[in-house]
Design a protein around this motif. Structure first.
Motif, PDB file in Angstrom:
ATOM      1  N   VAL A  83      34.276  42.958  30.142  1.00 32.17           N
ATOM      2  CA  VAL A  83      34.632  44.098  30.985  1.00 32.17           C
ATOM      3  C   VAL A  83      34.293  43.772  32.443  1.00 32.17           C
ATOM      4  O   VAL A  83      33.281  43.135  32.733  1.00 32.17           O
ATOM      5  CB  VAL A  83      33.885  45.366  30.503  1.00 32.17           C
ATOM      6  N   GLY A  84      35.158  44.206  33.356  1.00 32.19           N
ATOM      7  CA  GLY A  84      34.916  44.011  34.775  1.00 32.19           C
ATOM      8  C   GLY A  84      35.517  42.738  35.342  1.00 32.19           C
ATOM      9  O   GLY A  84      35.273  42.402  36.499  1.00 32.19           O
ATOM     10  N   ARG A  85      36.319  42.045  34.556  1.00 36.31           N
ATOM     11  CA  ARG A  85      36.933  40.792  35.020  1.00 36.31           C
ATOM     12  C   ARG A  85      38.426  40.936  35.303  1.00 36.31           C
ATOM     13  O   ARG A  85      39.121  39.951  35.457  1.00 36.31           O
ATOM     14  CB  ARG A  85      36.711  39.698  33.985  1.00 36.31           C
ATOM     15  N   GLY A  86      38.929  42.178  35.338  1.00 42.12           N
ATOM     16  CA  GLY A  86      40.331  42.402  35.664  1.00 42.12           C
ATOM     17  C   GLY A  86      41.282  42.332  34.479  1.00 42.12           C
ATOM     18  O   GLY A  86      42.495  42.461  34.658  1.00 42.12           O
ATOM     19  N   ILE A  87      40.759  42.138  33.285  1.00 43.35           N
ATOM     20  CA  ILE A  87      41.617  42.029  32.109  1.00 43.35           C
ATOM     21  C   ILE A  87      42.296  43.362  31.812  1.00 43.35           C
ATOM     22  O   ILE A  87      43.498  43.412  31.534  1.00 43.35           O
ATOM     23  CB  ILE A  87      40.817  41.521  30.894  1.00 43.35           C
TER      24      ILE A  87
END
Length: 165
Positions: A83-87
């Motif tokens: 989570v939080g990586r733009g996925i």
């Protein structure tokens, strides 16, 4: 790692419930504990919903169906450790692009109003609250089903809409 977004194949489907469930501890930390039951994605797969995944093997997914003549995003999940990586944003962009290509006037969804990675996150991605007088019978049925399932007891919910035209 490459998180290419693509339509899910049959080999991708069995692992999606675990991705969805991996996010439950994030909700537990803010006091939201979902009612027992199978992951939402399993229900969506059984209904024949369109599933878009990120990665091979998948690390995230979005499940969509048609509701009231438009695309409805029923579920989007990313493996908790990513989570939080733009996925999630890439998945959402693909959902919107596919909806626009199919001629949908927009994308609807139901979510928690105040959970940072729900209502506010979708608002940053072009969604706004859809007033009740714009709900069709399908959205109203989704809303009522959530009430019956106890989701509204966990925190304020809302229906959001992102226009595509």
């Amino acid at each position: 790692m490459d998180y290419t977004v693509r339509l899910a194949g049959p080999e991708d489907l069995p692992g999606l419930g675990a991705i969805e469930n991996s996010g439950d501890p994030m909700f537990h930390e803010i006091g939201i504990v979902f009612p027992p039951g199978p992951p939402v994605v399993e229900h969506m797969i059984a209904k024949g919903a369109e599933i878009v995944v990120a990665g091979d093997p998948p690390v995230g997914f979005a499940a969509v169906e048609e509701v009231d003549g438009a695309v409805h995003l029923e579920q989007i999940s990313v493996r908790a450790d990513l989570v939080g990586r733009g996925i999630g944003a890439r998945l959402l962009d693909e959902v919107k692009a596919r909806a626009a290509a199919a001629g949908s006037p927009g994308v609807s969804l139901l979510t928690f109003r105040d959970v940072a990675w729900n209502g506010p996150w979708y608002a940053r991605h072009g969604f706004a609250e859809l007033p009740q007088d714009h709900w069709g019978p399908g959205l109203r049925a989704h809303w009522d089903a959530e009430i019956e399932a106890g989701l509204h007891e966990l925190g304020p919910r809302l229906i959001m809409w992102a226009p595509l035209k």
